[in-house]
Scaffold this motif. Structure first.
Motif, PDB file in Angstrom:
ATOM      1  N   PRO A   1       0.822  -1.214   0.000  1.00 45.40           N
ATOM      2  CA  PRO A   1       0.000   0.000   0.000  1.00 45.40           C
ATOM      3  C   PRO A   1       0.853   1.260   0.000  1.00 45.40           C
ATOM      4  N   GLY A   2       0.574   2.141  -0.941  1.00 46.34           N
ATOM      5  CA  GLY A   2       1.227   3.442  -0.953  1.00 46.34           C
ATOM      6  C   GLY A   2       2.503   3.558  -1.753  1.00 46.34           C
TER       7      GLY A   2
ATOM      8  N   CYS B   1       3.144  -9.221  -4.610  1.00 47.24           N
ATOM      9  CA  CYS B   1       2.254  -8.677  -3.595  1.00 47.24           C
ATOM     10  C   CYS B   1       1.622  -9.808  -2.808  1.00 47.24           C
TER      11      CYS B   1
ATOM     12  N   HIS C   1       3.324  -4.977   3.932  1.00 46.76           N
ATOM     13  CA  HIS C   1       1.886  -5.082   4.178  1.00 46.76           C
ATOM     14  C   HIS C   1       1.163  -5.642   2.956  1.00 46.76           C
TER      15      HIS C   1
ATOM     16  N   VAL D   1      -1.964  -6.019   0.248  1.00 51.79           N
ATOM     17  CA  VAL D   1      -2.748  -5.046  -0.510  1.00 51.79           C
ATOM     18  C   VAL D   1      -4.200  -5.511  -0.602  1.00 51.79           C
ATOM     19  N   GLU D   2      -5.063  -4.547  -0.839  1.00 49.91           N
ATOM     20  CA  GLU D   2      -6.477  -4.809  -1.066  1.00 49.91           C
ATOM     21  C   GLU D   2      -6.820  -4.440  -2.510  1.00 49.91           C
TER      22      GLU D   2
ATOM     23  N   ASP E   1      -5.811  -1.009  -3.689  1.00 51.14           N
ATOM     24  CA  ASP E   1      -4.373  -0.861  -3.975  1.00 51.14           C
ATOM     25  C   ASP E   1      -4.030  -1.466  -5.339  1.00 51.14           C
TER      26      ASP E   1
ATOM     27  N   GLN F   1      -4.823   0.697  -8.275  1.00 50.72           N
ATOM     28  CA  GLN F   1      -3.823   1.741  -8.543  1.00 50.72           C
ATOM     29  C   GLN F   1      -2.577   1.167  -9.207  1.00 50.72           C
TER      30      GLN F   1
END
Length: 454
Positions: free
Chosen positions: A131-132, A150, A161, A163-164, A167, A170
């Motif tokens: 994420p991010g 991922c 972390h 991802v969902e 995420d 993106q």
């Protein structure tokens, strides 16, 4: 007129792209110069290996080395020596469990600096999607990672972390534009959370309890998600360590639709089944878990049919105390199988029982992983112009797994005590013999591979 050669390796059984036959492999300046008839072995140093099999070196695209940051778990020197002893000539290392995780260019730079001069085989790197970090992906790709990994469920380490869907929405268009593959640990949290609630209060030492806590539904639902997003964005998707045969109809349908989806499984899912695993035997812990024999047969059928593309180790070691063997609690033990050195004998023993030949091993463990990493112009086959990465092995030679013969940093493995066929006799990386009959014959000279150089 033959091209000049530094080395000629000949055998009555050389595994080539079009099958296995007697041949002489001519090597010049680290490259395969030509593949000639068995009786054409002349010029340079001639090594006749008799009836031993000469095959392209294995390419293992799923390896956790963990250095820097968790070098006490594994490290470049020990991991790549284990690789060489197992006939692996190229590995691609995962973005975790190192600290920092390979999710930015500075983190990649730090990892490359740690690996420099320590590797016995060639090494490439995956980047990570967390994420991010979408803005970091193009720069990581430009810096030389071969693609991106991922997790769709918690990875087990704080630096990486999961991802969902938001995420992925993106990241996947960015990866599609780059042409980079997305490697996916395919389990979704919601089914895992429901399953965890259902086993609350049950015996944590029971393997059946652990398997129930990570149901096939978690994998199936995750694969449904990534196929749907693959269809929407056109991103190359690779499902790592498939453990459930229930997902195979989804994957077959996606591929028949023309979607760019590939999939791997691992030796431990093809060799072990749940009835091999005693309660408290946490050296077998991995996620997704090893399931029953009917499921295992489904994976084998799919591998034989080409519905599963490749086999990779998912070598994920840790210090023995993290397995919590004395307590035998499946839920507090670290998950991961140490196996980097053992893939060839484990897979050959099982494949031969099923009537398959060395050509299948080369397809699953050399050619297909090289394609996944975009290395097929250099690795994964015995053909003129490719790197002279070769493994010489005896299909009838016996391998008894013991701590003394393993080169991983830690010797705890579920394969301990097992007897397998398929003894690695020698490993050549770019024409240099790096391993021979139990000994390492060269200083670490593996190259660090970057995607722009492939």
């Amino acid at each position: 007129m033959h091209p000049p050669a530094d080395l000629v390796i000949r055998s009555s059984r050389v595994v080539l792209p079009d099958g296995m036959r007697p041949a002489a492999v001519r090597v010049s300046a680290s490259i395969i110069a030509s593949v000639d008839g068995y009786d054409d072995a002349q010029g340079g140093t001639v090594v006749d290996v008799g009836d031993s099999i000469v095959m392209p070196g294995l390419v293992d695209t799923h390896v956790h080395v963990n250095e820097p940051g968790r070098t006490e778990w594994e490290g470049w020197e020990t991991a790549t020596r284990a690789a060489a002893a197992g006939g692996v000539t190229t590995l691609v290392e995962m973005p975790l469990n190192s600290i920092p995780a390979t999710t930015t260019v500075p983190a990649l730079t730090a990892k490359v600096a740690e690996a420099w001069g320590k590797c016995s085989v060639d090494v490439g790197f995956w980047g990570g999607v967390v994420p991010g970090n979408v803005a970091d992906l193009p720069a990581l790709w430009e810096a030389g990672v071969f693609g991106f990994k991922c997790f769709l469920a918690p990875s087990g380490v704080d630096e990486f972390h999961h991802v969902e869907e938001a995420d992925l929405r993106q990241a996947m268009p960015v990866l599609a534009e780059l042409g980079a593959p997305l490697l996916v640990h395919a389990e979704l949290p919601a089914p895992l959370e429901r399953a965890a609630a259902s086993v609350a209060g049950m015996d944590p030492r029971s393997y059946a309890t652990y398997v129930r806590s990570r149901p096939p539904e978690a994998e199936v639902d995750a694969i449904k998600l990534v196929i749907r997003l693959c269809r929407e964005f056109g991103t190359r998707v690779h499902v790592v360590h498939l453990a459930t045969a229930e997902a195979l109809p989804l994957l077959r349908a996606a591929r028949s639709e023309g979607l760019p989806v590939t999939v791997e499984t691992c030796p431990h899912y093809l060799h072990f089944a749940d009835d091999d695993i005693a309660d408290g035997a946490t050296e077998f812990k991995c996620a997704p878990p090893i399931r029953d024999r009917r499921n295992q047969q489904g994976l084998w059928d799919a591998l034989a049919a080409g519905d599963i593309d490749l086999v990779a180790s998912d070598h994920s070691p840790c210090p023995p105390e993290m397995k919590g063997y004395e307590a035998g609690d499946w839920f507090t033990a670290w998950g991961g199988i140490a196996s980097l050195q053992l893939g060839l004998p484990v897979m050959w023993s099982a494949a031969r029982e099923r009537g398959m030949g060395p050509e299948h091993i080369a397809r699953w463990m050399s050619a297909a992983p090289a394609r996944l990493a975009g290395l097929q112009a250099r690795k994964g086959a015995i053909a003129p112009g490719l790197d002279a990465d070769l493994v010489v092995w005896d299909p009838d030679g016996q391998v008894r797994v013991s701590p003394e013969m393993l080169h991983h940093r830690h010797k705890l493995t579920p394969y301990a005590g097992g007897l397998f066929s398929g003894e690695v006799l020698a490993t050549y990386v770019r024409g240099a013999r790096v391993y021979h009959r139990g000994r390492f014959t060269a200083a670490p000279a593996g190259r660090l591979l970057l995607s722009g150089d492939a």
